[in-house]
Scaffold this active site. Structure first.
Site, mmCIF file in Angstrom:
data_model
loop_
_atom_site.group_PDB
_atom_site.id
_atom_site.type_symbol
_atom_site.label_atom_id
_atom_site.label_comp_id
_atom_site.label_asym_id
_atom_site.label_seq_id
_atom_site.Cartn_x
_atom_site.Cartn_y
_atom_site.Cartn_z
ATOM 1 N N HIS A 84 2.616 -5.711 8.020
ATOM 2 C CA HIS A 84 4.210 -5.066 8.170
ATOM 3 C C HIS A 84 4.137 -3.544 8.059
ATOM 4 C CE1 HIS A 84 3.884 -5.124 3.512
ATOM 5 N NE2 HIS A 84 4.714 -4.156 3.618
ATOM 6 N N ASP A 114 -0.147 -11.267 6.534
ATOM 7 C CA ASP A 114 0.385 -9.769 6.429
ATOM 8 C C ASP A 114 -0.816 -8.938 6.494
ATOM 9 O OD1 ASP A 114 1.994 -7.671 6.391
ATOM 10 O OD2 ASP A 114 2.361 -8.132 4.365
ATOM 11 N N SER A 211 2.189 0.010 0.587
ATOM 12 C CA SER A 211 1.711 -1.193 1.190
ATOM 13 C C SER A 211 0.509 -0.816 2.133
ATOM 14 C CB SER A 211 2.956 -1.587 2.326
ATOM 15 O OG SER A 211 3.858 -2.071 1.708
#
Lengths: 679, 316
Positions: A84, A114, A211
């Site tokens: 992402h 992911d 992230s």
């Protein structure tokens, strides 16, 4: 003596057993030294990832800057981050803590976990002799609740940082509130994720921007990749899953998984302590073909028993199934109605739920291929065809009657079968400009045909208002009160508030403060603010280039001035316009109104930006509507014609950076556009 | 006896009525002749009018399918029609209701008589003062047309009758039709025009005297001063807006400007249809290109703002 000795021994024992201040300090020092060690091992390999994200909306790509974190995990410069962060991007720049920036390319994306594997373009480094720092992956299975962990990353896109926490749960899965089912997770682009993941839940503070950053143990090993966080809780993808994805990416360039076509459920509530329940089967999937039914309890797969009493045990079972190579024959042992049975199924390759969105610019639409899972879920008869995700307003498909639009599946174009994006693109390339292109779409069970017209791309010239007669002044109504205050009695008319430079009005000698009382001998009976338009309307009824007599009162004296009537100046809608379709912005020529309104010199040249497409390259670089473009690259821009030349130069030369020199408000500025010409 | 009386009465009636019928036939033959001569100059304009209507600051979008009449001017395919057909609204009405209309005609086609063939066309110019709009047929497809020559005509005269020619709507077979107007007054200021009353109401259409000579263009005009004169909620109308005949000289002045724009439109249309892929990166257009130019800010074309009135002006 004995008692004294006993006392001494006791004291000595107490001294040994009681933690001293220096002992506590040693504990803190130990943690600090562990942290410093871990930091030394991983922090230099931490990267701040800046990307240009490409989202699709309204039938076109829209770009936006975004940022995340990552970690270098090999001396060759492989970087692990979240899908992402790096998925659906056009530019990826990794910035190391030492401020070195290196562009990266994608090795593999794996939306199902992911994760993305990138590779730094080390050949572009200025000093290639300096080895690139990298971190090692640890064994996430060894983590236990309470272990110290460090979250490293770039929260809020700020510079690199590190936070400390403990592992709250090393095998976290997300079940529904009632505990009845596992929750599915979708990434922003709609990709399902987390099927194989038992997250490491921890309390090291992570925020947006963390992230893809590493979760590090005190041995200085990466034991997770942070994925989710906030409100004092963070979730990281365990490093063992990361290692699996990394190995597949490095060995095969992508992540290949086997697919059984089963959904699984823990057996605890059935009162069983072995096996895993088959809760559903994908129609046409390997398990269904092999004769399995919902309600069967899987006991063995291959030569290994499988078991999931609890939800936490489901992801490893899925991963175990996914590890079978596509094409392999696998014997499955199961229980049905209390009877044990066996069957053999042929594993097929697991497809992503959704294919990437692609643009078909000539048709003004965005589409995606139909994957097997998508066809099954949407109950399409086959996975042939192309699914429309977006449509540009006014595009041939949008203008068709009936329209073709998002949700439709293109199955045929111009009499040729459309099986996927590649065939669609090939057909579109061969179409040319025509107004009779038959398109066939599948729309919720209906077979709809319509006609596309690709000829009407350019809008023809559209005229505006014709010029009228005009006098180059601004005025205010000489209201009764103002007239009285000026000692002008019952004089009626208009007071000049501004005389535009280089106009016939200026030549005629009109000055600010003059009171215009009559036009061509006709008295102007204006005395209320509502009469403000009277003079303009009367002038507009006269003829351009004719002379008009203005009766004016100046200093109490009445005089008549002859003014040549000019054409009303061109409005912004009446000057030439231009567009840079590559960088996605539009401009127009400079008008008299621009110069007068902004009090620019009357010889000010350039072009004015009228529209900057959101998500386009110019938008990303910060070009704004209203900017007056003075120079593009080294080309002076004095007119729309100059602009057109510059646009062609950009399209031909493809400079890495297009510098645009603009006048913005009262000061000049530079806008640096860095387009990806291959996108 | 009684029958003889009735017969005699009928004979008298016939005798009395005969000259009247004859005179009527002579009179109506003039409009009939004008109708026959001018019907082919009247064409249908078919388009979709995209409207953004802003009333008291509240915006509403709508689309209207339009089919209106226009008149061919000259032989180049230029068509004269009412600016009101393209969303033009008198200034006093806009002010009274705080009304703003942005109107964009799209898919503009010209149809001749009740034929089905459609000809691509483009709005090339508006004259909101005269309430006129000019539309150019972009592709004549080899068709030859002969329109009205606005450069030749006579002045209307007070107390005389004028004849107008138009066509009925498509639902009525586009049947050619005539109407009459009676010239009631001559206005001298701020410009010359003639006030009329009568049964012909097709704005922007030529009107002819009974000799068949062109006498002007029917329009509606707003008085240069004042506002609605009485009426209010109980009616009474707006006496400040009236049907008038515009002198040809005024219309020709607009026509000359419109012809220039029409020529540019044809040139651009020809260029665009050459399939110029090379210019795609640098899409450039002529003045007034695109939707923006065909929009009307306030229902009367791109209203000429005073310099300094445009958005973004007067930045410090």
């Amino acid at each position: 003596m004995n008692s004294t000795r006993a006392m001494l021994v006791l004291l000595a024992a107490l001294l040994i057993l009681t933690p001293t201040a220096s002992g506590r300090e040693r504990g803190v020092d130990s943690l600090r030294s562990d942290m410093e060690f871990a930091k030394e091992q991983v922090y230099p390999a931490l990267v701040n990832i800046s990307v240009v994200v490409k989202n699709y909306s309204g039938g076109r790509p829209q770009r936006a800057p975004a940022a995340g974190s990552g970690v270098i995990v090999s001396p060759a410069g492989h970087v692990i981050t979240n899908y992402h962060v790096a998925g659906e991007t056009t530019q990826i720049i990794c910035r190391l803590p030492n401020k070195e920036s290196i562009e990266a390319e994608v090795i593999a994306h794996d939306p199902l976990t992911d994760l993305s594997v990138l590779k730094l373009k080390l050949e572009t480094r200025k000093n290639r002799n300096i080895p690139i720092p990298f971190a090692r992956l640890g064994n996430s299975d060894l983590l236990t609740t309470g272990d110290y962990v460090l979250a490293m990353g770039n929260p809020q896109s700020l510079s690199s940082s590190m936070t400390l926490g403990i592992v709250s749960n090393p095998k976290r899965v997300f079940a529904s509130f009632t505990g009845a089912e596992m929750q599915e997770m979708d990434l922003p682009g709609g990709q399902a994720t987390g099927k194989f993941t038992r997250w490491i839940q921890h309390d090291a503070l992570i925020l947006g921007g963390n992230s893809g950053g590493p979760l590090v143990n005190m041995k200085g090993e990466v034991i997770g990749i942070n994925e989710l966080g906030g409100s004092g809780v963070g979730f990281a993808i365990p490093s063992n899953l990361v290692a699996h994805v990394l190995n597949q990416a490095l060995s095969q360039g992508r992540v290949i998984r086997g697919w059984f076509g089963v959904s699984l459920y823990p057996v605890e509530k059935m009162g069983r302590d072995d096996g895993v329940l088959v809760s559903s089967l994908q129609p046409g999937g390997p398990a269904e073909k092999a004769g399995l039914l919902p309600g069967d309890v899987l006991l063995t797969v291959g030569d290994r028993p499988v078991e999931a009493l609890y939800f936490e045990q489901i992801p490893p079972v899925y991963k175990f199934l996914a590890d079978f190579a596509p094409g392999s024959e696998v014997e499955v042992g199961y229980l049905r109605d209390g009877l044990a049975a066996k069957t053999t199924l042929t594993v097929v390759e697991m497809e992503e739920y959704q294919a990437d969105v692609m643009e078909v610019r000539k048709l003004g639409m965005t589409v995606r291929d139909i994957t097997g899972p998508m066809a099954l879920i949407r109950r399409y008869p086959t996975s042939d065809g192309v699914y429309i995700t977006g449509m540009r307003a006014g595009s041939p498909a949008d203008a068709a009657k009936p329209k073709v639009g998002p949700g439709d599946v293109i199955v045929e174009l111009d009499g040729k079968k459309v099986t996927d994006y590649a065939t669609l693109l090939k057909i579109v390339d061969e179409l040319g400009k025509r107004d009779d292109i038959l398109i066939r779409v599948w729309r919720r069970g209906e077979d709809v045909i319509t006609v596309l017209d690709t000829t009407a791309k350019k809008k023809p010239f559209a005229g505006g208002e014709l010029p009228k007669a005009w006098i180059g002044v601004k005025t205010q109504v000489l209201t009764t009160d103002v007239a009285k205050a000026l000692g002008l009695g019952k004089t009626r008319g208009f007071r000049i508030t501004r005389v535009y430079r280089q106009t016939e009005a200026e030549k005629a000698g009109l000055v600010v403060g003059d009171i215009i009382t009559a036009l061509n001998g006709e008295a102007l009976r204006a005395y209320r603010v509502q009469d403000a338009e009277l003079l303009r309307r009367k002038v507009e009824n006269l003829t351009i280039d004719d002379k008009a007599d203005l009766t004016v009162v100046r200093g109490g004296e009445e005089q008549t001035l002859e003014v040549v009537l000019q054409e009303t100046p061109k409005t912004s809608a009446e000057v030439k316009t231009g567009a840079d379709k590559l960088l996605e912005y539009k401009i127009r020529g400079v008008t008299f109104s621009d110069r007068a309104g902004k009090r620019w010199p009357m010889d000010r040249t350039g072009v004015i930006v009228t529209e900057v497409t959101m998500g386009g390259w110019a938008y990303l670089a910060g070009l704004r509507p209203g900017d007056l473009i003075k120079r593009i690259g080294s080309l002076e821009i004095n007119s729309v014609k100059d602009f057109k030349k510059a646009v062609k130069w950009v399209a031909k030369e493809k400079p890495a950076t297009v510098s645009i020199f603009v006048l913005r408000g009262y000061r000049t500025s530079f806008v640096f556009i860095q387009p990806d010409y291959n996108d | 006896m009684k029958m003889r009386y009735v017969a005699a009465l009928c004979a008298v009636a016939l005798l009395l009525s005969a000259p009247l019928v004859g005179a009527g036939e002579d009179e109506t033959s003039v409009p009939e002749k004008i109708l026959a001569a001018k019907a082919d100059t009247v064409v249908n304009l078919k388009f979709v009018l995209k409207l953004q209507i802003i009333v008291q600051g509240q915006s509403r979008d709508q689309e209207q399918n339009m089919e209106v009449r226009g008149v061919l001017i000259g032989d180049s395919g230029l068509v004269l029609t009412s600016n009101m057909n393209f969303g033009g609204i008198p200034e006093s009405v806009r002010r009274q209701y705080n009304l703003e209309v942005k109107a964009t005609p799209v898919e503009l086609k010209i149809l001749f008589g009740n034929e089905v063939e459609e000809y691509d066309a483009q709005l090339v110019a508006r004259d909101s003062n005269l309430n006129l709009a000019f539309v150019q047929i972009l592709d004549m497809k080899g068709r030859k047309v002969k329109g009205v020559d606005l450069r030749t005509g006579v002045e209307p005269r007070i107390g005389r009758e004028l004849i107008g020619v138009t066509r009925m709507s498509r639902g009525f077979d586009c049947a050619p039709s005539v109407g009459r107007l009676f010239v009631t007054a001559k206005v001298e200021k701020p410009r010359v025009m003639w006030a009329v009353n009568g049964s012909f109401s097709e704005i922007a259409h030529p009107v002819y005297n009974i000799a068949g000579e062109l006498a002007g263009i029917l329009s509606i005009q707003e008085g240069s001063e004042g506002v609605s004169q009485g009426g209010g909620m109980m009616g009474g109308g707006n006496n400040n807006i009236r049907p008038v005949i515009l002198p040809l000289s005024d219309v020709v002045r607009s026509l000359k400007q419109a012809e220039k724009r029409a020529a540019e439109a044809l040139e651009t249309y020809a260029e665009d249809n050459e399939g110029d892929e090379a210019g795609d990166e640098a899409g450039e257009s002529s003045p007034g290109d695109g939707e923006k130019a065909s929009e009307t800010k306030d229902g009367e074309g791109e209203q000429k703002p005073e310099p300094g009135d445009e958005p973004g002006d007067d930045e410090e």
